[in-house]
Design an enzyme around this catalytic site. Structure first.
Site, PDB file in Angstrom:
ATOM      1  N   HIS A 162       0.882  -1.189   0.000  1.00  0.00           N
ATOM      2  CA  HIS A 162       0.000   0.000   0.000  1.00  0.00           C
ATOM      3  C   HIS A 162       0.908   1.224   0.000  1.00  0.00           C
ATOM      4  CE1 HIS A 162      -3.407   2.476   0.600  1.00  0.00           C
ATOM      5  NE2 HIS A 162      -3.806   2.115   1.817  1.00  0.00           N
ATOM      6  N   HIS A 190      -1.761  -1.980  -9.947  1.00  0.00           N
ATOM      7  CA  HIS A 190      -2.716  -1.426  -8.997  1.00  0.00           C
ATOM      8  C   HIS A 190      -3.943  -2.317  -8.966  1.00  0.00           C
ATOM      9  CE1 HIS A 190      -5.247   1.428  -6.885  1.00  0.00           C
ATOM     10  NE2 HIS A 190      -4.137   2.042  -6.559  1.00  0.00           N
ATOM     11  N   ASP A 201       2.892   5.985  -6.855  1.00  0.00           N
ATOM     12  CA  ASP A 201       4.125   5.894  -6.068  1.00  0.00           C
ATOM     13  C   ASP A 201       5.372   5.980  -6.928  1.00  0.00           C
ATOM     14  OD1 ASP A 201       2.971   5.517  -3.505  1.00  0.00           O
ATOM     15  OD2 ASP A 201       2.355   3.535  -4.179  1.00  0.00           O
TER      16      ASP A 201
HETATM   17  N1  COA Z   1       5.630  -5.987 -11.231  1.00  0.00           N
HETATM   18  C1  COA Z   1       5.583  -7.083 -12.019  1.00  0.00           C
HETATM   19  N2  COA Z   1       4.467  -7.825 -12.192  1.00  0.00           N
HETATM   20  C2  COA Z   1       3.371  -7.440 -11.535  1.00  0.00           C
HETATM   21  C3  COA Z   1       3.346  -6.307 -10.724  1.00  0.00           C
HETATM   22  C4  COA Z   1       4.537  -5.560 -10.574  1.00  0.00           C
HETATM   23  N3  COA Z   1       4.586  -4.477  -9.794  1.00  0.00           N
HETATM   24  N4  COA Z   1       2.115  -6.161 -10.190  1.00  0.00           N
HETATM   25  C5  COA Z   1       1.385  -7.172 -10.660  1.00  0.00           C
HETATM   26  N5  COA Z   1       2.138  -7.956 -11.475  1.00  0.00           N
HETATM   27  C6  COA Z   1       1.694  -9.151 -12.189  1.00  0.00           C
HETATM   28  C7  COA Z   1       1.557 -10.312 -11.211  1.00  0.00           C
HETATM   29  O1  COA Z   1       2.770 -11.035 -11.070  1.00  0.00           O
HETATM   30  C8  COA Z   1       0.460 -11.112 -11.860  1.00  0.00           C
HETATM   31  O2  COA Z   1       1.031 -11.842 -12.928  1.00  0.00           O
HETATM   32  P1  COA Z   1       0.524 -13.344 -13.262  1.00  0.00           P
HETATM   33  O3  COA Z   1      -0.932 -13.170 -13.591  1.00  0.00           O
HETATM   34  O4  COA Z   1       1.381 -13.752 -14.400  1.00  0.00           O
HETATM   35  O5  COA Z   1       0.744 -14.137 -12.001  1.00  0.00           O
HETATM   36  C9  COA Z   1      -0.463 -10.050 -12.470  1.00  0.00           C
HETATM   37  O6  COA Z   1       0.381  -8.922 -12.690  1.00  0.00           O
HETATM   38  C10 COA Z   1      -1.632  -9.655 -11.576  1.00  0.00           C
HETATM   39  O7  COA Z   1      -1.129  -9.352 -10.275  1.00  0.00           O
HETATM   40  P2  COA Z   1      -1.992  -9.392  -8.918  1.00  0.00           P
HETATM   41  O8  COA Z   1      -1.093  -9.631  -7.751  1.00  0.00           O
HETATM   42  O9  COA Z   1      -3.141 -10.324  -9.094  1.00  0.00           O
HETATM   43  O10 COA Z   1      -2.572  -7.948  -8.855  1.00  0.00           O
HETATM   44  P3  COA Z   1      -3.256  -7.312  -7.581  1.00  0.00           P
HETATM   45  O11 COA Z   1      -4.354  -6.477  -8.086  1.00  0.00           O
HETATM   46  O12 COA Z   1      -3.617  -8.315  -6.552  1.00  0.00           O
HETATM   47  O13 COA Z   1      -2.074  -6.460  -6.937  1.00  0.00           O
HETATM   48  C11 COA Z   1      -0.650  -4.713  -6.352  1.00  0.00           C
HETATM   49  C12 COA Z   1      -1.981  -5.109  -7.013  1.00  0.00           C
HETATM   50  C13 COA Z   1      -0.599  -3.213  -6.223  1.00  0.00           C
HETATM   51  C14 COA Z   1      -0.578  -5.321  -4.938  1.00  0.00           C
HETATM   52  C15 COA Z   1       0.513  -5.253  -7.217  1.00  0.00           C
HETATM   53  O14 COA Z   1       0.430  -4.728  -8.526  1.00  0.00           O
HETATM   54  C16 COA Z   1       1.887  -4.944  -6.610  1.00  0.00           C
HETATM   55  O15 COA Z   1       2.360  -5.717  -5.764  1.00  0.00           O
HETATM   56  N6  COA Z   1       2.539  -3.835  -7.045  1.00  0.00           N
HETATM   57  C17 COA Z   1       3.811  -3.442  -6.502  1.00  0.00           C
HETATM   58  C18 COA Z   1       3.594  -2.673  -5.201  1.00  0.00           C
HETATM   59  C19 COA Z   1       3.044  -1.277  -5.437  1.00  0.00           C
HETATM   60  O16 COA Z   1       3.543  -0.528  -6.256  1.00  0.00           O
HETATM   61  N7  COA Z   1       2.012  -0.944  -4.651  1.00  0.00           N
HETATM   62  C20 COA Z   1       1.431   0.406  -4.664  1.00  0.00           C
HETATM   63  C21 COA Z   1       0.010   0.414  -5.115  1.00  0.00           C
HETATM   64  S1  COA Z   1      -0.544   2.089  -5.265  1.00  0.00           S
END
Ligand code: COA
Length: 383
Positions: free
Chosen positions: A227, A266, A320
């Protein structure tokens, strides 16, 4: 009299498909990359508004007239100073404490000095929200100066929220460009639907606890790297990469290991995060003005690689990603980045808490029990 059978609960892990509250503050269309505060698109607000005006908009659901904005700004500035006793408390925190732990503790402590801490009703809650928003910059800046062995700087009520924070942090009034950079970041982070920390705040408020407890809950939730903690992770990553020629290998290696690239992706945006649009242009300017263009250029290269490799999954830069470069360029320490987010989001958290009370119902979802049943109780001597 028969009692109607409630509908069977559905299993929705992570609550991604569940709506539990109504709000009139921010609207998000993740597919189209839209974010509006009270119907006004975030890009216009970032370009034309100020943080103070956006808070007024969120809390009153309308743009202020000049006298309304002046009066709101005056009330905020009148509460910049911390209650007596809080400075001693700041000095009692271990200097090596993580700033988010310090902030969570200090916001909690503010309630001890507020005679209205447990007062219920819209007006006392609105006053508490205003005071917490106004005093948070002094908590963050005060702790940062104390941990560095510097004297704590008193707030200046002639300055805007952003300028006053930088004044208290550095002991010098910032340039207009630097203050504006922080102001834009504050605008972009002020509210964002029912994100994890806002949800957490509303859960606490729904038990009819108090606003301080709700904001403390939210700060604890914001701290996580999935987050609000992501902006710090972005900066750690940029430092690890170090130079433009290392970007390609670094990103490709991480992706091959299935590691995440911080600042991308996101839960709701499957298009470009609308908060990142202006911030990206802005980050370029601020980083160039402050001799940090290399950071911006590394970020752009990462963005290009991610567009080539994973954009098909709907993974784009989030707010971010470019806020990390912006904060670093204006001289804010890495471990204060998430505190910057909190300083702004108090506006959203408090607004949501007041909305929660308008038609409150205890938020209490269920859990699917997956443990055993009908187990015998075995006496301790026989286990
Ligand atoms: N880098 C690389 N791959 C990513 C990614 C990232 N930052 N975020 C998601 N993916 C990929 C996942 O590996 C997954 O791939 P797959 O389907 O081949 O397994 C796919 O995209 C979907 O990811 P998922 O975890 O289901 O998305 P989510 O909606 O649950 O997660 C976040 C959202 C924000 C938690 C996730 O994108 C993340 O961890 N981002 C990095 C942290 C961040 O910047 N957070 C700030 C949010 S404002």
């Amino acid at each position: 009299m028969s009692i109607a059978t409630p509908p069977a609960p559905i299993f929705d892990k992570g609550l991604a498909n569940t709506i539990v509250a109504e709000t009139q503050m921010s609207f998000i269309d993740g597919g189209k990359g839209v974010l509006e505060y009270v119907g006004i698109d975030i890009d216009s607000l970032a370009r034309k508004s100020t943080f103070e005006e956006c808070v007024y908009l969120l809390w009153n659901r309308k743009l202020p007239t000049t006298p309304e904005l002046n009066s709101f700004t005056e009330s905020l500035r009148a509460h910049y100073a911390l209650p007596p006793g809080m400075t001693d408390l700041i000095r009692s925190i271990p200097r090596d404490a993580t700033p988010m732990h310090a902030l969570r503790t200090l916001i909690s402590a503010l309630s001890l000095f507020d005679p209205e801490a447990d007062a219920e009703g819209e007006e006392p809650n609105a006053r508490k929200a205003l005071r917490m928003l106004a005093q948070t910059p002094a908590l963050i800046a005060g702790f940062d100066r104390y941990r560095k062995g510097k004297s704590i700087v008193e707030p200046d009520p002639t300055l805007s929220m952003a300028s006053n924070f930088l004044w208290m942090l550095n002991g010098a009034v910032p340039t207009a460009a630097v203050a504006r950079a922080l102001d834009v970041c504050l605008i972009l982070h002020a509210d964002h639907g029912l994100n994890a920390s806002t949800f957490a705040a509303r859960v606490t408020m729904s038990t009819l606890s108090d606003l301080y407890s709700a904001i403390v809950t939210a700060i604890g939730t914001l701290k996580g790297p999935l987050h609000g903690g992501a902006n710090e992770e972005v900066m750690v990553m940029l430092k690890e990469i170090g130079s433009l020629d290392r970007v390609e290998d670094y990103v490709m290696e991480r992706l091959a290991r299935k590691d995440r690239i911080m600042g991308f992706g996101h839960r709701v945006y499957k298009a470009f995060d609308p908060r990142a649009t202006y911030l990206k242009t802005f980050a370029r300017q601020v980083s160039a003005d402050t001799g940090n263009l290399a950071l911006y250029e590394m970020s752009r290269r990462i963005e290009d690689i991610m567009a080539r490799e994973v954009a098909a999954k709907g993974i784009y830069p989030n707010v971010d990603f470019y806020s990390a470069t912006t904060y670093h360029s204006i001289g804010i320490d890495l471990d204060l980045f998430t505190c910057m987010f909190a300083m702004s989001r108090i506006a959203g958290w408090a607004g949501h808490c007041l909305e929660q009370l308008e038609g409150n119902r205890l938020i209490r979802p269920g859990a699917a029990y997956i443990g055993p049943h009908a187990q015998p109780y075995i006496d301790i001597a026989n286990r």
